[in-house]
Design a protein around this motif. Structure first.
Motif, PDB file in Angstrom:
ATOM      1  N   ASN A  17       0.875  -1.069   0.094  1.00  0.00           N
ATOM      2  CA  ASN A  17       0.176  -0.350   0.123  1.00  0.00           C
ATOM      3  C   ASN A  17       0.543   0.585  -0.010  1.00  0.00           C
ATOM      4  O   ASN A  17       0.497   2.073  -0.235  1.00  0.00           O
ATOM      5  CB  ASN A  17      -1.000  -0.143   1.210  1.00  0.00           C
ATOM      6  N   ILE A  18       2.221   1.251   0.476  1.00  0.00           N
ATOM      7  CA  ILE A  18       2.713   2.274   0.903  1.00  0.00           C
ATOM      8  C   ILE A  18       3.353   2.720  -0.870  1.00  0.00           C
ATOM      9  O   ILE A  18       3.097   3.924  -1.032  1.00  0.00           O
ATOM     10  CB  ILE A  18       4.198   2.196   1.283  1.00  0.00           C
ATOM     11  N   ARG A  19       3.591   1.818  -0.877  1.00  0.00           N
ATOM     12  CA  ARG A  19       4.032   1.777  -2.678  1.00  0.00           C
ATOM     13  C   ARG A  19       3.421   1.919  -3.372  1.00  0.00           C
ATOM     14  O   ARG A  19       3.363   3.282  -4.271  1.00  0.00           O
ATOM     15  CB  ARG A  19       4.688   0.506  -2.931  1.00  0.00           C
ATOM     16  N   ASN A  20       2.040   1.466  -3.972  1.00  0.00           N
ATOM     17  CA  ASN A  20       0.727   2.205  -4.487  1.00  0.00           C
ATOM     18  C   ASN A  20       0.693   3.687  -4.288  1.00  0.00           C
ATOM     19  O   ASN A  20       0.713   4.039  -5.085  1.00  0.00           O
ATOM     20  CB  ASN A  20      -0.168   1.734  -4.271  1.00  0.00           C
ATOM     21  N   ILE A  21       0.781   4.394  -2.937  1.00  0.00           N
ATOM     22  CA  ILE A  21       0.294   5.624  -2.416  1.00  0.00           C
ATOM     23  C   ILE A  21       1.431   6.702  -3.032  1.00  0.00           C
ATOM     24  O   ILE A  21       1.397   7.842  -3.219  1.00  0.00           O
ATOM     25  CB  ILE A  21       0.416   5.828  -0.881  1.00  0.00           C
ATOM     26  N   GLY A  22       2.812   5.938  -2.973  1.00  0.00           N
ATOM     27  CA  GLY A  22       4.402   6.523  -2.923  1.00  0.00           C
ATOM     28  C   GLY A  22       4.201   7.085  -5.166  1.00  0.00           C
ATOM     29  O   GLY A  22       4.699   7.938  -5.345  1.00  0.00           O
ATOM     30  N   GLN A  23       3.313   6.022  -5.414  1.00  0.00           N
ATOM     31  CA  GLN A  23       3.213   6.343  -7.195  1.00  0.00           C
ATOM     32  C   GLN A  23       2.397   7.362  -7.824  1.00  0.00           C
ATOM     33  O   GLN A  23       2.180   7.943  -8.644  1.00  0.00           O
ATOM     34  CB  GLN A  23       3.278   4.886  -7.952  1.00  0.00           C
ATOM     35  N   ILE A  24       1.687   7.875  -6.636  1.00  0.00           N
ATOM     36  CA  ILE A  24       0.758   9.136  -6.588  1.00  0.00           C
ATOM     37  C   ILE A  24       1.459  10.159  -5.887  1.00  0.00           C
ATOM     38  O   ILE A  24       0.133  11.173  -5.946  1.00  0.00           O
ATOM     39  CB  ILE A  24      -0.720   8.417  -6.409  1.00  0.00           C
ATOM     40  N   ARG A  25       1.986  10.261  -4.949  1.00  0.00           N
ATOM     41  CA  ARG A  25       2.413  11.394  -4.064  1.00  0.00           C
ATOM     42  C   ARG A  25       2.851  13.147  -4.875  1.00  0.00           C
ATOM     43  O   ARG A  25       2.310  13.208  -3.825  1.00  0.00           O
ATOM     44  CB  ARG A  25       3.995  10.728  -3.575  1.00  0.00           C
ATOM     45  N   GLN A  26       3.586  12.374  -6.103  1.00  0.00           N
ATOM     46  CA  GLN A  26       3.442  13.786  -6.831  1.00  0.00           C
ATOM     47  C   GLN A  26       2.239  14.187  -6.779  1.00  0.00           C
ATOM     48  O   GLN A  26       2.402  16.065  -6.902  1.00  0.00           O
ATOM     49  CB  GLN A  26       4.525  13.589  -7.946  1.00  0.00           C
ATOM     50  N   CYS A  27       1.196  13.628  -6.776  1.00  0.00           N
ATOM     51  CA  CYS A  27       0.092  13.923  -7.519  1.00  0.00           C
ATOM     52  C   CYS A  27      -0.975  14.829  -6.114  1.00  0.00           C
ATOM     53  O   CYS A  27      -2.029  15.543  -6.673  1.00  0.00           O
ATOM     54  CB  CYS A  27      -0.414  13.533  -8.304  1.00  0.00           C
ATOM     55  N   ILE A  28      -0.524  14.660  -5.001  1.00  0.00           N
ATOM     56  CA  ILE A  28      -1.553  14.541  -3.983  1.00  0.00           C
ATOM     57  C   ILE A  28      -0.362  15.550  -3.072  1.00  0.00           C
ATOM     58  O   ILE A  28       0.132  16.139  -2.531  1.00  0.00           O
ATOM     59  CB  ILE A  28      -2.583  13.681  -3.165  1.00  0.00           C
ATOM     60  N   ASN A  29      -1.580  16.058  -1.836  1.00  0.00           N
ATOM     61  CA  ASN A  29      -0.793  17.103  -1.101  1.00  0.00           C
ATOM     62  C   ASN A  29      -0.617  15.685   0.055  1.00  0.00           C
ATOM     63  O   ASN A  29      -1.051  14.594  -0.082  1.00  0.00           O
ATOM     64  CB  ASN A  29      -1.447  18.531  -0.360  1.00  0.00           C
TER      65      ASN A  29
END
Length: 162
Positions: free
Chosen positions: A15-27
């Motif tokens: 789950n951390i990896r999945n969140i990390g993939q979109i981290r640049q797009c979210i605050n």
């Protein structure tokens, strides 16, 4: 318990990896919400059973939590983690486990949990008058098994709960 901890870590890292993939797009607030919804429940699941684990297993869980905190705050690998966790208002894994056990004991003592938990807890009644008699302490029962009996609620609650 080692395989259980390994499974927790695998699911949380996924789950951390999945969140990390979109981290640049979210605050940061959205990232924290995603970590609260997708990662921390894995660390909290059955964590009352994790009390008394060896330090190397708790370290695995702590690494997952630290990695999630660094993902939320976009901090570097070698930044000190304690201020980061404090800013996020997160307890460390061993403190989260103790908190969960204290919460279970509190609810059991105040009749907010099922009766089977409150039946496991015995009040300490001293043989004579003591200054600590007003504290309503719990007594530690003797446990026959040396492996998992030491992690039961009845054995751990008097040691953890104030």
């Amino acid at each position: 318990m080692a395989s259980h901890v390994d499974n927790i870590c695998k699911r949380a890292y996924l789950n951390i990896r999945n969140i990390g993939q979109i981290r640049q797009c979210i605050n940061a607030k959205t990232a924290a919400s995603l970590v609260h919804a997708c990662v921390l429940p894995h660390l909290d699941f059955c964590n009352g059973l994790l009390i008394g684990l060896p330090k190397y297993l708790l370290t695995k869980l702590l690494r997952v939590q630290n990695f999630a905190a660094r993902l939320v705050t976009k901090s570097k690998k070698f930044d000190h983690i304690t201020p980061i966790l404090r800013n996020l208002h997160w307890l460390k894994c061993n403190e989260r486990i103790q908190y969960k056990v204290m919460l279970i004991v509190f609810n059991a003592r105040h009749n907010q949990k099922p009766t089977y938990i409150s039946e496991l807890l015995e009040e300490y009644v001293p043989g004579r008058s003591l200054r600590s008699s007003w504290q309503s302490l719990l007594s530690v029962p003797s446990v026959r098994t040396a492996t998992f009996g030491g992690r039961s609620v009845a054995k751990v609650a008097p040691k953890v709960a104030p």
